[in-house]
Design an enzyme around this catalytic site. Sequence first.
Site, short mmCIF file in Angstrom:
data_model
loop_
_atom_site.label_atom_id
_atom_site.label_comp_id
_atom_site.label_asym_id
_atom_site.label_seq_id
_atom_site.Cartn_x
_atom_site.Cartn_y
_atom_site.Cartn_z
N ARG A 18 -107.09 -7.39 84.46
CA ARG A 18 -106.13 -7.28 85.58
C ARG A 18 -104.94 -6.41 85.22
NH1 ARG A 18 -106.87 -12.88 88.94
NH2 ARG A 18 -108.70 -13.57 87.81
N ASP A 56 -121.43 -12.84 83.70
CA ASP A 56 -121.59 -11.78 84.70
C ASP A 56 -121.22 -10.37 84.22
OD1 ASP A 56 -118.98 -12.70 84.56
OD2 ASP A 56 -118.68 -12.92 86.71
C1 DMJ Z 1 -112.59 -11.00 89.14
O1 DMJ Z 1 -111.47 -11.40 88.44
C2 DMJ Z 1 -113.46 -10.15 88.29
O2 DMJ Z 1 -114.35 -9.49 89.13
C3 DMJ Z 1 -114.22 -10.92 87.25
O3 DMJ Z 1 -115.17 -10.14 86.56
C4 DMJ Z 1 -114.92 -12.11 87.82
N1 DMJ Z 1 -114.64 -12.29 89.18
C5 DMJ Z 1 -113.30 -12.21 89.67
C6 DMJ Z 1 -113.31 -12.18 91.17
O4 DMJ Z 1 -114.21 -13.02 91.75
#
Ligand code: DMJ
Length: 609
Positions: free
Chosen positions: A185, A314
């Site tokens: 972020r 993920d």
């Molecule tokens: C985000 O902070 C990023 O995409 C992260 O990889 C996982 N998902 C959240 C949003 O859902």
Amino acid sequence: MNGTKLRRRKAPKNAKAGNPEKEVDSEESELEFDFDLWKYTKILAVPLLLAIGVAYYLNPTIFTDAMQSYLGLSEQELAKMVPVLEFPIDFSANVHRRDAVVRAFQHAWLAYERDAMGNDEYHPISHEGTNLTDAGGIGYTVVDSIDTMLLMGLDQEYSRAREWVATKMDFERNATFNTFETVIRVLGGLLSAYHFSGEDSLYLEKAIDLADRIIPAFNTPSRLPLSNINLALREGAIDPNWPQFVSSAEVATLQLEFRYLSVLSRNTLYWEKAETVMHVLKNSLMPHGLASIFLNWYNGEFVLSTLRLGSRADSYYEYLLKQYLQTNNTEVFYRDMYTNAMDAVHKTLIKKSANSVLTYTSELVPEKHPDGQISWRLTPKQDHLVCFFGGSLLLGATTAGALVHPVSVPPRAGELSEQGKRDWETGISLIKTCMATHDTATGLAPEIAHFRIPSDGIGHDPQYPSDWYIKGAHTRPGELPPYDARYILRPETVESLFLAFRLTGDEMYREWAWRIFEAIEKHCRVETGGYASIINVDEIPSRKEDKMETFMMSETLKYLYLIFADANVLPLDKYVLNTEAHPLPIFDIPPKFKDLVQRNPMLSHPILE
Ligand code: DMJ
């Protein structure tokens, strides 16, 4: 249908002799005949066309596949022979919808700025801001939003946000912050702001300051970074909930940011730290080639834990592909890791729902038996987070899985490898599944969807639909719905829709995105400003929860904006988006870094071909 009507009646002999009465009779017969034949054709044609349409919808390559096997040609040969129907694709902006998204962004930002400027998080119903730690905020929401403002051309909002970064942003906070979240972020946001602001040095200085504070998290025997970092003390810290572990997604989702920072700062340190992690992972992968959700940070080995595409795993898969894309498709090390991972995912985790309509990704949960044996339980559960994966597969199919570069839009069969075609089809199906999970009372998808399998014990309970359901969502009045039922403004489905639209040019994806945008407007919009999560997607009127996640402005609204903007905004061959949707430019590896990559003693595999 009256069969006799279809029989041709001979004109009576006297017709030619000019018997007017009979002539009329004869004409009527012909008319009746023609009309009936047309009707008959129509009756046959409608189901036939429908069947062709459905067959094509379910398998767009059905006709070329049939021709290919009939003529005994390879795909490449067929692609050369068959003239491809080129439909003009309209990638120009849908101005009305794009501007509606910009107004939504302003609705979110202006409320945050009014009530909570500088705080890490925002609560739009109570009009309050909070920080992640008691030591003070580090600008999570501000920095996460800056590149969206720059892309949208919101100059006034941008100049106030920049002013805050210049005068108030401070990383001298004696508290622990999550390493991964801070990188994706804040560091990602600063790097993207640097690029889109025309290389305003303010952002690069802040990025270097932040990264230098994070680097000590990598000082572990395995070289995997710890989950947390104290920014003022510059010390890594364990996650007290999982003291021996770090999660795969967290250690493998820092690389795009650190590598780009190395190039900008001409300091190889960040690149080296991030790259080493990938080699530790490569050496430790489990036999099936998948990454379980946890690793031991001391010895760098994967821990027996769940296999899935959702939380804690993920973006490990996302960044395998994106590291390959970031350096202009040159680092075959990452392409091969990605390709092997996709093979393993297809073998192990891709499943079809009970009546074979929906393709979804399952989870594999290890179970230890008293005799020490391990078995793996397949759980038909898919996190909302997994919805990034459909788009990611399309992106992978058209790059790592392509035989020609660039591929057509949409790609032609002969342009993709066997694996590319498989990934393309799975990607399209997974996006449809994610859209199916929006089939709720609010039109929004839940945090977790379960898919029906014959052994789920639900049988034919009419409360449960035939394909997927929200576990435990049938609560009594007054009871809080389960966590699974929430929608917390997540971006993953619109992220995939954005990629699908860019890679196919199919307007349907824009329509689907618009539907989601309208549902967000209807159920999540707080009239006094901002957007809130809702606690049950299947309940009307919807109940809001007082939280606007920072990814609403950095990801959800950015992807929606990009879907409706002209495709010249952010071309996919020039940018790679980090997992928080911060676009970073694609670059060629500078020679200095090539040497580094080859010399690093930790790197046991060649990176470049
Ligand atoms: C985000 O902070 C990023 O995409 C992260 O990889 C996982 N998902 C959240 C949003 O859902």
